[in-house]
Scaffold this active site. Sequence first.
Site, short mmCIF file in Angstrom:
data_model
loop_
_atom_site.label_atom_id
_atom_site.label_comp_id
_atom_site.label_asym_id
_atom_site.label_seq_id
_atom_site.Cartn_x
_atom_site.Cartn_y
_atom_site.Cartn_z
N HIS A 92 57.47 50.24 35.68
CA HIS A 92 56.21 51.07 35.57
C HIS A 92 56.10 51.68 34.21
CE1 HIS A 92 53.15 53.74 37.94
NE2 HIS A 92 52.77 53.65 36.70
N ARG B 26 49.61 49.68 41.30
CA ARG B 26 50.31 50.21 42.22
C ARG B 26 50.97 49.40 43.15
NH1 ARG B 26 49.87 53.79 38.82
NH2 ARG B 26 49.16 55.67 39.13
P1 NDP Z 1 39.07 52.48 37.15
O1 NDP Z 1 38.65 53.48 38.28
O2 NDP Z 1 38.23 52.61 35.74
O3 NDP Z 1 38.78 51.01 37.62
C1 NDP Z 1 38.93 50.71 38.96
C2 NDP Z 1 38.03 49.52 39.18
O4 NDP Z 1 38.43 48.83 40.50
C3 NDP Z 1 36.67 49.66 39.30
O5 NDP Z 1 36.02 48.43 38.65
C4 NDP Z 1 36.25 49.57 40.78
O6 NDP Z 1 34.87 49.31 40.92
C5 NDP Z 1 37.20 48.74 41.45
N1 NDP Z 1 37.59 49.00 42.57
C6 NDP Z 1 38.00 50.12 43.09
N2 NDP Z 1 37.98 49.93 44.52
C7 NDP Z 1 37.50 48.63 45.00
C8 NDP Z 1 37.47 47.88 45.93
N3 NDP Z 1 37.60 48.51 47.10
N4 NDP Z 1 36.75 46.83 45.89
C9 NDP Z 1 36.35 46.11 44.74
N5 NDP Z 1 36.69 46.86 43.51
C10 NDP Z 1 37.25 48.05 43.52
O7 NDP Z 1 40.44 52.70 36.66
P2 NDP Z 1 41.31 52.17 35.52
O8 NDP Z 1 40.90 50.87 35.05
O9 NDP Z 1 41.49 53.40 34.54
O10 NDP Z 1 42.90 52.23 36.18
C11 NDP Z 1 43.13 51.14 37.15
C12 NDP Z 1 44.46 51.66 37.74
O11 NDP Z 1 45.50 51.23 36.89
C13 NDP Z 1 44.94 52.96 37.90
O12 NDP Z 1 44.43 53.57 39.15
C14 NDP Z 1 46.43 53.03 38.16
O13 NDP Z 1 46.73 52.76 39.41
C15 NDP Z 1 46.84 51.86 37.28
N6 NDP Z 1 47.64 51.97 36.18
C16 NDP Z 1 48.95 51.52 35.92
C17 NDP Z 1 49.25 51.76 34.68
C18 NDP Z 1 50.81 51.39 34.87
O14 NDP Z 1 51.42 51.74 33.60
N7 NDP Z 1 51.34 50.52 35.41
C19 NDP Z 1 48.63 52.62 33.80
C20 NDP Z 1 47.74 53.19 33.96
C21 NDP Z 1 46.84 52.80 35.03
P3 NDP Z 1 33.69 49.98 40.41
O15 NDP Z 1 33.72 49.89 38.82
O16 NDP Z 1 32.61 49.09 40.78
O17 NDP Z 1 33.97 51.37 40.85
C1 OXD Z 2 48.78 55.67 35.20
C2 OXD Z 2 49.94 55.14 35.42
O1 OXD Z 2 47.89 55.80 36.47
O2 OXD Z 2 50.65 55.46 34.51
O3 OXD Z 2 48.22 56.16 34.15
O4 OXD Z 2 50.39 54.41 36.22
#
Ligand code: NDP
Ligand code: OXD
Length: 309
Positions: A272, A224
Amino acid sequence: MAIVIIRQDNKEQLWKDALLAADSKLAVYTYKEEYNPDDIDMALIWKHPEGSLAEFPNLKCIASNGAGVDYIFEDDKAPTHLPITRVVDKFLAADMSEHVLALILAYLKNIEHYKVDQFNKIWKPIQYKRIADFKIGILGFGTLGQVLATDLIKFGFNVQGWSNSRKSLDKVQSFAGQDELSEFLATTEVLVCLLPLTEETAGILNKELFQQLPKNAYIINVARGGHLVDADLIEMLDNGHLSGASLDVYHQEPLSTDHPFWEHPKVHMTPHYASVSDTNSVIPQILENYRRLQNNEPLLNLVSKTKGY
Ligand code: NDP
Ligand code: OXD
């Protein structure tokens, strides 16, 4: 009982058609149609207009049509006490992984650099980098981060991940929590941000973090725009500490045309679109959750309210 689809990217009809193709008996409306708000018990949304979720007195569930849910928590009028679900999908993960792989390979092999040289008719070979010599650090080692790590390992990269809780993935070093962030950063040569945007992670890609990376590190932010302090990135690119950055996400989308990223020679931009929810693949989990909602069964892919992701 009915589903309303709320999104502002003109894809609401596409999602309605896909839902009806999967279940023709479903009551489903796009938010632009006439319907009785009292009938709505599920809202399938993507970047809804602020306040629009407050219109449904019998709403029981908010289903994000993407992996991220930050935009829901940012809407003060959204009924966030209700269950919120998000997308967890193999294509969303595979598409993200392919996008990041393409960026990393292009970086190692100077593809962007040569495109500019070609434009200026310059013939000047420069040293390329090898996969085996590089360590990729994935900030946010969840659903998407772990699929990316698995793919990177297949290509022969050295990979490490950072998350809240420790992970166990073959050949990948897992770092957990604030205490281990500095150690993770010290050996990360390409940093990929795949964190959710929360109060804890907003602005995490800042000068203090960049300074802990080795000189010439490369940044990829596909999570993001709110993770990044734009001015800090520009400063660290201009003073030569960072060698470049690929950005897919921005504070403001579309990015305003006067933003310095557009013309910065070390910034590579995409709009994006690293990975988007595929209707055919995602519809079954939406329908399954709708069925569970009617039967008071636990929902799939629930978001934790305390964690905010
Ligand atoms: P998940 O919730 O599966 O994974 C998030 C990871 O971040 C987890 O490993 C979590 O730790 C870690 N995390 C969260 N907060 C913290 C913190 N404060 N400190 C350390 N680690 C942290 O999310 P996804 O992998 O499914 O997606 C990630 C992001 O990707 C989405 O939220 C979205 O914003 C972005 N995205 C962007 C897209 C694009 O087209 N650009 C498309 C899809 C998604 P833990 O495992 O220990 O909980
Ligand atoms: C998502 C994205 O969060 O597209 O899936 O950014």
